[in-house]
Motif scaffolding. Sequence first.
Motif, PDB file in Angstrom:
ATOM      1  N   ASP A   7      80.121  23.317  68.240  1.00 15.51           N
ATOM      2  CA  ASP A   7      81.780  23.654  68.433  1.00 15.51           C
ATOM      3  C   ASP A   7      83.183  23.874  68.182  1.00 15.51           C
ATOM      4  O   ASP A   7      83.718  23.436  68.154  1.00 15.51           O
ATOM      5  N   VAL A   8      83.070  21.502  67.662  1.00 16.05           N
ATOM      6  CA  VAL A   8      84.697  21.265  67.995  1.00 16.05           C
ATOM      7  C   VAL A   8      84.448  21.404  67.120  1.00 16.05           C
ATOM      8  O   VAL A   8      84.096  21.291  66.068  1.00 16.05           O
ATOM      9  N   MET A   9      86.076  21.137  66.247  1.00 13.15           N
ATOM     10  CA  MET A   9      86.554  21.616  65.563  1.00 13.15           C
ATOM     11  C   MET A   9      86.892  20.281  64.134  1.00 13.15           C
ATOM     12  O   MET A   9      86.136  21.003  63.204  1.00 13.15           O
ATOM     13  N   CYS A  10      86.378  19.074  64.902  1.00 15.50           N
ATOM     14  CA  CYS A  10      85.910  18.229  64.085  1.00 15.50           C
ATOM     15  C   CYS A  10      84.415  18.033  63.129  1.00 15.50           C
ATOM     16  O   CYS A  10      84.193  16.788  62.364  1.00 15.50           O
ATOM     17  N   ALA A  11      83.715  18.830  63.930  1.00 15.95           N
ATOM     18  CA  ALA A  11      82.839  19.334  63.327  1.00 15.95           C
ATOM     19  C   ALA A  11      82.784  20.050  61.984  1.00 15.95           C
ATOM     20  O   ALA A  11      81.635  19.833  61.245  1.00 15.95           O
ATOM     21  N   SER A  12      83.411  21.125  61.033  1.00 16.19           N
ATOM     22  CA  SER A  12      84.102  21.668  60.266  1.00 16.19           C
ATOM     23  C   SER A  12      84.984  21.532  60.057  1.00 16.19           C
ATOM     24  O   SER A  12      85.720  22.429  58.699  1.00 16.19           O
ATOM     25  N   SER A  13      85.772  20.251  59.788  1.00 12.36           N
ATOM     26  CA  SER A  13      87.231  20.493  59.182  1.00 12.36           C
ATOM     27  C   SER A  13      87.396  18.697  59.476  1.00 12.36           C
ATOM     28  O   SER A  13      86.753  17.797  59.840  1.00 12.36           O
ATOM     29  N   ARG A  14      88.071  18.557  58.568  1.00 11.65           N
ATOM     30  CA  ARG A  14      89.288  17.647  57.534  1.00 11.65           C
ATOM     31  C   ARG A  14      89.992  17.597  57.384  1.00 11.65           C
ATOM     32  O   ARG A  14      90.452  18.998  56.423  1.00 11.65           O
TER      33      ARG A  14
ATOM     34  N   ALA B  68      81.620  17.481  44.028  1.00 11.08           N
ATOM     35  CA  ALA B  68      80.557  17.054  43.574  1.00 11.08           C
ATOM     36  C   ALA B  68      79.487  16.296  44.991  1.00 11.08           C
ATOM     37  O   ALA B  68      78.781  16.132  44.584  1.00 11.08           O
ATOM     38  N   LEU B  69      80.577  16.662  46.137  1.00 12.10           N
ATOM     39  CA  LEU B  69      80.017  16.015  47.788  1.00 12.10           C
ATOM     40  C   LEU B  69      79.328  17.402  48.047  1.00 12.10           C
ATOM     41  O   LEU B  69      78.030  17.156  48.861  1.00 12.10           O
ATOM     42  N   GLY B  70      78.955  18.751  47.208  1.00  8.38           N
ATOM     43  CA  GLY B  70      78.627  19.905  48.003  1.00  8.38           C
ATOM     44  C   GLY B  70      78.675  20.331  48.930  1.00  8.38           C
ATOM     45  O   GLY B  70      78.647  20.721  49.888  1.00  8.38           O
ATOM     46  N   TRP B  71      79.941  20.268  49.693  1.00 14.94           N
ATOM     47  CA  TRP B  71      80.487  19.984  51.167  1.00 14.94           C
ATOM     48  C   TRP B  71      80.635  21.571  50.623  1.00 14.94           C
ATOM     49  O   TRP B  71      81.614  22.073  49.911  1.00 14.94           O
ATOM     50  N   PRO B  72      80.203  22.928  51.766  1.00  8.67           N
ATOM     51  CA  PRO B  72      80.396  24.039  51.980  1.00  8.67           C
ATOM     52  C   PRO B  72      81.565  24.479  52.449  1.00  8.67           C
ATOM     53  O   PRO B  72      81.992  25.672  53.161  1.00  8.67           O
ATOM     54  N   VAL B  73      82.389  24.453  51.533  1.00  8.78           N
ATOM     55  CA  VAL B  73      84.323  24.803  52.431  1.00  8.78           C
ATOM     56  C   VAL B  73      84.102  26.284  51.753  1.00  8.78           C
ATOM     57  O   VAL B  73      84.241  25.949  50.504  1.00  8.78           O
ATOM     58  N   ARG B  74      84.936  26.912  52.716  1.00  8.76           N
ATOM     59  CA  ARG B  74      85.200  28.289  52.411  1.00  8.76           C
ATOM     60  C   ARG B  74      86.670  28.391  51.848  1.00  8.76           C
ATOM     61  O   ARG B  74      87.150  29.374  51.502  1.00  8.76           O
TER      62      ARG B  74
ATOM     63  N   GLY C 173      94.001  25.584  45.199  1.00  6.37           N
ATOM     64  CA  GLY C 173      93.134  25.850  45.936  1.00  6.37           C
ATOM     65  C   GLY C 173      92.519  26.961  45.367  1.00  6.37           C
ATOM     66  O   GLY C 173      91.631  27.522  45.775  1.00  6.37           O
ATOM     67  N   LEU C 174      93.543  28.418  45.291  1.00  8.05           N
ATOM     68  CA  LEU C 174      93.114  29.968  44.761  1.00  8.05           C
ATOM     69  C   LEU C 174      92.159  29.636  43.802  1.00  8.05           C
ATOM     70  O   LEU C 174      91.041  29.998  43.365  1.00  8.05           O
ATOM     71  N   ALA C 175      92.653  28.274  42.463  1.00  6.39           N
ATOM     72  CA  ALA C 175      92.508  28.624  41.676  1.00  6.39           C
ATOM     73  C   ALA C 175      90.604  28.507  41.479  1.00  6.39           C
ATOM     74  O   ALA C 175      89.637  28.801  40.552  1.00  6.39           O
ATOM     75  N   ARG C 176      90.302  27.634  42.873  1.00  8.00           N
ATOM     76  CA  ARG C 176      88.883  26.931  42.970  1.00  8.00           C
ATOM     77  C   ARG C 176      87.912  28.265  43.690  1.00  8.00           C
ATOM     78  O   ARG C 176      86.523  27.810  43.485  1.00  8.00           O
ATOM     79  N   GLY C 177      87.792  29.407  43.778  1.00  7.39           N
ATOM     80  CA  GLY C 177      87.656  30.144  44.686  1.00  7.39           C
ATOM     81  C   GLY C 177      88.107  30.335  45.870  1.00  7.39           C
ATOM     82  O   GLY C 177      87.304  31.398  46.652  1.00  7.39           O
ATOM     83  N   TYR C 178      88.610  29.002  46.772  1.00  9.14           N
ATOM     84  CA  TYR C 178      88.627  28.657  47.870  1.00  9.14           C
ATOM     85  C   TYR C 178      89.882  29.797  48.640  1.00  9.14           C
ATOM     86  O   TYR C 178      90.430  30.441  47.466  1.00  9.14           O
ATOM     87  N   GLU C 179      89.211  30.233  49.530  1.00 11.10           N
ATOM     88  CA  GLU C 179      89.870  31.176  50.785  1.00 11.10           C
ATOM     89  C   GLU C 179      91.818  29.940  51.014  1.00 11.10           C
ATOM     90  O   GLU C 179      91.431  29.248  51.235  1.00 11.10           O
ATOM     91  N   VAL C 180      92.739  30.705  50.614  1.00  8.29           N
ATOM     92  CA  VAL C 180      93.657  29.282  51.478  1.00  8.29           C
ATOM     93  C   VAL C 180      94.421  30.180  52.493  1.00  8.29           C
ATOM     94  O   VAL C 180      95.065  31.581  52.690  1.00  8.29           O
ATOM     95  N   LEU C 181      94.881  29.533  53.449  1.00  7.94           N
ATOM     96  CA  LEU C 181      95.165  29.644  54.730  1.00  7.94           C
ATOM     97  C   LEU C 181      97.094  28.886  55.041  1.00  7.94           C
ATOM     98  O   LEU C 181      97.128  27.994  54.919  1.00  7.94           O
TER      99      LEU C 181
ATOM    100  N   LYS D 104      84.088  23.248  56.827  1.00 11.67           N
ATOM    101  CA  LYS D 104      84.505  25.220  56.370  1.00 11.67           C
ATOM    102  C   LYS D 104      85.792  25.062  55.719  1.00 11.67           C
ATOM    103  O   LYS D 104      85.950  25.433  55.185  1.00 11.67           O
ATOM    104  N   THR D 105      86.619  23.825  56.665  1.00 14.03           N
ATOM    105  CA  THR D 105      88.296  24.121  56.026  1.00 14.03           C
ATOM    106  C   THR D 105      88.677  22.491  55.703  1.00 14.03           C
ATOM    107  O   THR D 105      87.959  22.220  56.829  1.00 14.03           O
ATOM    108  N   LEU D 106      88.792  22.418  54.874  1.00 13.83           N
ATOM    109  CA  LEU D 106      89.435  21.191  54.452  1.00 13.83           C
ATOM    110  C   LEU D 106      91.345  21.128  54.343  1.00 13.83           C
ATOM    111  O   LEU D 106      92.497  22.306  53.979  1.00 13.83           O
ATOM    112  N   TRP D 107      92.181  20.608  55.199  1.00 11.25           N
ATOM    113  CA  TRP D 107      93.205  21.093  55.675  1.00 11.25           C
ATOM    114  C   TRP D 107      94.209  19.432  54.193  1.00 11.25           C
ATOM    115  O   TRP D 107      93.636  18.884  54.494  1.00 11.25           O
TER     116      TRP D 107
END
Length: 314
Positions: A249-256, A77-83, A105-113, A32-35
């Motif tokens: 439920d653990v963070m490393c299931a959905s982020s890097r 390229a990998l089709g990751w479902p990053v939001r 990040g914004l220009a690609r359509g992602y939300e940015v935090l 969900k999130t790439l940091w």
Amino acid sequence: MNNQTPVLEKFSHPDITAKGEKRASVALTGVKTLWFNTGTLCNITCANCYIESSPENDRLAYLTAAEMVPYLDEIEALGWPVREIGFTGGEPFMNPEIIAMIEAGLARGYEVLVLTNAMRPMMRKRVQAGLLRLREAYGDKLTLRVSLDHFDPKLHDEERGAGAYDITIKGMEWLRDNGFRMALAGRTVWGDSEAESRAGYAALYLEHGFKIDVQDPAITVLFPEMDESAEVPEITTACWGILNKRPDDVMCASSRMVVKRKGAARPVVLACTLLAYDEAFEMGHTLREAEAEVKLNHRHCAKFCVLGGASCSA
């Protein structure tokens, strides 16, 4: 011949615990999130910073936009479902290319935090102009999560230095007045209950007219402390059932997280935002390499991410 089983220290073997049980691991089930860690330099030195950021700590170097963009290409390229693309530090607004990276990040359509202390680095005229331009172009796709450790100025300043609270409030007021979407990160080190903490922040938001949802735990985030010396149990495969939790439920299931170490030729991808210096949690230079399972072989995996104050002893 010595047939004795070697004695293991806790968190010393990737696959088995000190008791000889199978260590739990977490698969990447949907990112969900790439940091991106923008670098460990910060304008202040906090009393208890989990990543030891300071005006002198450059163990993680400034990341550049040119180094970041290939990871955005690889997501597609990998089709990751990053939001969401997240930026942390250090203080991200110390990085000279932070506005360019946010825009990428914004220009690609992602939300940015962006995680920030909302102090002087964010309030420089050049940075303000860049943020205002991005706010005009992308609106609420951009969120700034401000670190305000406690709603009591005295306690916040115990952590961050005299006068830090007032400077951060001024930064938040600038964000408020210019229509930015804000979130907040507080800490629980002073022992307040969750209800007390949320009531205190609610009063602060009302006083200053901050439009921040105090009840949403993803918007007003209350972080427990990470004590490197704390005695915590290791997480075995049996713990999921005992705790009624799922690996998802653990963070490393959905982020890097992508970091660049001082002196390194290239960034690397880490399993976790909390373990920036532990090379055992490096997963390679690419996102494809980072698709591997993560072994929960660190006390933070147990205390911070899985247990949350619970116990997995039967």
